[in-house]
Motif scaffolding. Structure first.
Motif, mmCIF file in Angstrom:
data_model
loop_
_atom_site.group_PDB
_atom_site.id
_atom_site.type_symbol
_atom_site.label_atom_id
_atom_site.label_comp_id
_atom_site.label_asym_id
_atom_site.label_seq_id
_atom_site.Cartn_x
_atom_site.Cartn_y
_atom_site.Cartn_z
ATOM 1 N N LYS A 170 15.382 7.709 -1.551
ATOM 2 C CA LYS A 170 14.293 8.334 -0.743
ATOM 3 C C LYS A 170 12.859 7.689 -1.645
ATOM 4 O O LYS A 170 11.961 7.370 -0.994
ATOM 5 N N GLN A 171 13.133 7.500 -3.072
ATOM 6 C CA GLN A 171 12.132 7.024 -3.744
ATOM 7 C C GLN A 171 11.800 5.642 -3.403
ATOM 8 O O GLN A 171 10.699 5.076 -3.209
ATOM 9 N N ALA A 172 12.997 4.865 -3.236
ATOM 10 C CA ALA A 172 12.763 3.356 -2.747
ATOM 11 C C ALA A 172 12.141 3.001 -1.391
ATOM 12 O O ALA A 172 11.428 2.379 -1.211
ATOM 13 N N GLN A 173 12.804 4.020 -0.504
ATOM 14 C CA GLN A 173 11.990 3.994 0.675
ATOM 15 C C GLN A 173 10.542 4.322 0.875
ATOM 16 O O GLN A 173 10.057 3.579 1.698
ATOM 17 N N LEU A 174 10.261 5.045 0.133
ATOM 18 C CA LEU A 174 8.895 5.481 -0.091
ATOM 19 C C LEU A 174 8.100 4.158 -0.556
ATOM 20 O O LEU A 174 6.888 3.963 0.044
ATOM 21 N N ARG A 175 8.676 3.775 -1.582
ATOM 22 C CA ARG A 175 7.833 2.530 -2.006
ATOM 23 C C ARG A 175 7.860 1.391 -1.018
ATOM 24 O O ARG A 175 6.822 0.648 -0.758
ATOM 25 N N GLU A 176 8.878 1.147 -0.381
ATOM 26 C CA GLU A 176 9.019 0.175 0.761
ATOM 27 C C GLU A 176 7.947 0.546 1.868
ATOM 28 O O GLU A 176 7.327 -0.626 2.499
ATOM 29 N N ALA A 222 2.876 -0.494 4.240
ATOM 30 C CA ALA A 222 1.269 0.071 4.831
ATOM 31 C C ALA A 222 0.171 -0.806 4.408
ATOM 32 O O ALA A 222 -0.750 -0.847 5.168
ATOM 33 N N GLU A 223 0.432 -1.143 3.139
ATOM 34 C CA GLU A 223 -0.517 -2.042 2.334
ATOM 35 C C GLU A 223 -0.710 -3.491 3.417
ATOM 36 O O GLU A 223 -1.842 -4.005 3.509
ATOM 37 N N ASP A 224 0.511 -4.039 3.839
ATOM 38 C CA ASP A 224 0.631 -5.061 4.448
ATOM 39 C C ASP A 224 -0.139 -4.913 5.927
ATOM 40 O O ASP A 224 -0.901 -5.747 6.349
ATOM 41 N N GLU A 281 -1.162 1.324 16.040
ATOM 42 C CA GLU A 281 -0.157 2.171 16.200
ATOM 43 C C GLU A 281 0.913 2.037 15.146
ATOM 44 O O GLU A 281 1.515 3.094 14.775
ATOM 45 N N ALA A 282 1.483 0.924 14.619
ATOM 46 C CA ALA A 282 2.369 0.853 13.726
ATOM 47 C C ALA A 282 1.751 1.345 12.372
ATOM 48 O O ALA A 282 2.645 1.992 11.735
ATOM 49 N N TYR A 283 0.589 1.198 12.128
ATOM 50 C CA TYR A 283 -0.051 1.705 10.851
ATOM 51 C C TYR A 283 -0.102 3.226 10.899
ATOM 52 O O TYR A 283 0.441 3.933 9.970
ATOM 53 N N GLU A 284 -0.141 3.574 11.974
ATOM 54 C CA GLU A 284 -0.391 5.159 11.940
ATOM 55 C C GLU A 284 1.292 5.723 12.187
ATOM 56 O O GLU A 284 1.133 6.749 11.330
ATOM 57 N N THR A 285 2.038 4.932 12.588
ATOM 58 C CA THR A 285 3.524 5.620 12.553
ATOM 59 C C THR A 285 3.886 5.458 11.162
ATOM 60 O O THR A 285 4.582 6.351 10.654
ATOM 61 N N ILE A 286 3.895 4.567 10.561
ATOM 62 C CA ILE A 286 4.037 4.296 9.119
ATOM 63 C C ILE A 286 3.490 5.280 8.140
ATOM 64 O O ILE A 286 4.293 5.711 7.131
ATOM 65 N N MET A 326 2.703 8.251 9.184
ATOM 66 C CA MET A 326 3.543 9.654 9.334
ATOM 67 C C MET A 326 4.714 9.622 8.424
ATOM 68 O O MET A 326 4.917 10.575 8.123
ATOM 69 N N GLU A 327 5.454 8.410 8.706
ATOM 70 C CA GLU A 327 6.646 8.462 7.709
ATOM 71 C C GLU A 327 6.323 8.710 6.324
ATOM 72 O O GLU A 327 7.257 9.251 5.479
ATOM 73 N N ILE A 328 5.593 8.208 5.849
ATOM 74 C CA ILE A 328 5.138 8.177 4.545
ATOM 75 C C ILE A 328 4.935 9.851 4.186
ATOM 76 O O ILE A 328 5.263 10.429 3.183
ATOM 77 N N SER A 329 4.000 10.397 5.031
ATOM 78 C CA SER A 329 3.674 11.737 4.592
ATOM 79 C C SER A 329 4.667 12.619 4.927
ATOM 80 O O SER A 329 4.751 13.574 4.147
ATOM 81 N N ASP A 330 5.842 12.250 6.002
ATOM 82 C CA ASP A 330 6.707 13.216 6.037
ATOM 83 C C ASP A 330 7.725 13.218 4.907
ATOM 84 O O ASP A 330 8.489 13.936 4.173
#
Length: 457
Positions: A156-162, A167-169, A315-320, A322-326
């Motif tokens: 999960k931590q690795a997924q968050l970093r990815e 999101a930065e890209d 839309e991609a930025y908003e989706t990612i 939301m995934e980060i927040s969740d």
């Protein structure tokens, strides 16, 4: 003869001593050693030792009558060899009911009690041994779940970093697309202004002249007639009035028709000046002319393309995000000292009780669903509410749907040790307040092994 007298004396002394110490635990026998006087254990009174267990209550704390029912506050100790020793109220001594499994409480009554301590002890030992086996297996499974929890936590931590890197890209791409969209819109606006002002160069001017000529040439025969001019050209200061035939002829250079070459040096000049005549519905006409311009079409396509690309990136930025927040919310939950409870996240467990089906989704919510299909929230994940020694043995779910008596529904979930993870029971001890028994290996605690089997079994 002398030997028989000694033996009788010993037996009598033993019987007397047994009478005096009846109903006493081994830890209290020091208070009842035979002497001339007896001090009540609470220190309130001294009485002759002969008055101990004489069926008359002398001490306020009832300590002088441990083996009789004389004192209302007295207690009788059941030795229960082979089973668990315990105290009973002295009022139950010799009442005709067997309360001690060794029958020691009915030593002087009509009751015929059998000593069942050994059988009870056997059953309890078998139960305790079963519990110990369950505990051992539960602890083994718990260790596996701890190892899985650690790996899952790292994933999960690795997924968050990815996700954060992605999101930065996307943020960089978003800024680039916004810049390109702005440039495309600016170019489109400049092209439009050039066309409307007629100062876009010879090529733009020629295109505009041709466009206006084609707009006026309704039948597309390459010539403008009086009727075509009257249909689409009006006076600037009197738009509602239809041009007369003479006025139309005048605009056509005193002729009844003209081609594109003649139009460029006659009617086009009058329309460009805009002080006497103009095209009817000028805005609509301008839009038609502008729409025909290839440069504007290209600029419009570029602006639309950049707008589409920008929307996709947004839309991609908003989706990612939301995934980060969740994911951050999930990682912020306390999953135990070794993340052993992490495997419960995103899992749900059901139990049917009469006409209701209860669903527990750890760290999320608890629901109740009737056979009619109506689902009610019994609470949302709140917090751990265990004891200081074991803070992870109880969950609280609160702020469920409102109860008809007022307030909101809530559920307390008690976690117990077991070899499988399952919802075992659901009760509603008070209106809209629910309690659940949830069994799982991660609730097993090594300290339970230290309790063992009672030393007096």
């Amino acid at each position: 003869m002398r030997f028989h007298l000694v033996l009788a004396a010993v037996l009598w002394a033993g019987c007397a001593d047994a009478r005096k110490v009846r109903g006493i635990s081994s830890s209290y026998k020091r208070f009842y050693r035979e002497r001339k006087s007896f001090l009540c254990i609470d220190g309130s009174k001294i009485i002759p030792f002969e008055q101990v267990n004489d069926d008359y209550c002398d001490c306020e704390d009832g300590s002088d009558e441990p083996g009789t029912s004389a004192c209302p506050r007295g207690r009788f100790y059941c030795t229960n060899l082979g089973f668990r020793p315990h105290y009973i109220p002295s009022s139950r001594v010799n009442d005709g009911i067997c309360d001690c499994c060794d029958a020691s409480d009915e030593y002087n009554s009509h009751a015929h009690c059998q000593n069942t301590c050994w059988n009870l002890g056997q059953r309890e030992r078998a139960y305790v041994e079963g519990q110990m086996r369950t505990l051992d297996e539960g602890l083994r499974l718990k260790q596996q779940l701890i190892e899985e929890g650690v790996l899952l936590w790292r994933e999960k931590q690795a997924q968050l970093r990815e996700l954060q890197q992605a999101a930065e890209d996307l943020q960089i791409k978003l800024e680039e697309h916004r810049r390109k969209k702005h440039e495309a819109e600016r170019l489109k606006e400049q092209t439009l202004k050039a066309l409307e002002a007629g100062d876009g160069g010879v090529r733009h001017q020629n295109n505009s002249v041709t466009g206006v000529f084609q707009l006026l040439d309704s039948n597309k025969d390459g010539r403008l007639t009086v009727d075509e001019v009257r249909a689409k050209v009006v006076l600037v200061h009197d738009e509602e009035r239809l041009l007369s035939e003479d006025e139309a002829v005048g605009l056509l250079g005193e002729g009844h028709q003209m081609d594109l070459a003649k139009f460029r040096h006659t009617l086009w000049d009058a329309l460009t000046r805009g002080d006497s005549v103009k095209i009817k519905d000028a805005l609509s006409a301008a839009g038609s002319l502008v729409g025909e311009d290839p440069h504007l079409k290209a600029a419009d396509r570029a602006a639309e393309w950049e707008a589409t690309n920008l929307k996709k990136v947004e839309e991609a930025y908003e989706t990612i995000n939301m995934e980060i927040s969740d994911l951050r919310k999930k990682l912020a939950i306390d999953y135990g000292t070794d993340w052993e409870f992490l495997f419960l996240n995103s899992q749900c467990y059901k139990l049917k009780v009469y006409e209701y089906t209860y669903t527990l989704c750890p760290f999320n919510q608890v629901t109740q669903k009737s056979t009619a299909g109506t689902e009610v929230s019994l609470g949302l994940w709140g917090m751990w509410a265990g004891t200081p020694k074991n803070p992870y043995n109880q969950m609280v779910y609160e702020n469920g749907e409102p109860c008809w008596q007022g307030g909101s529904r809530s559920t307390t979930v008690t976690l117990t040790c077991g070899t499988e993870t399952a919802l075992r029971s659901v009760k509603e001890p008070s209106k809209c307040q629910y309690i659940m028994d949830f069994q799982t290996p991660v609730a097993c605690q090594p300290v339970l092994k230290q309790r063992g089997i009672h030393s007096e079994l």
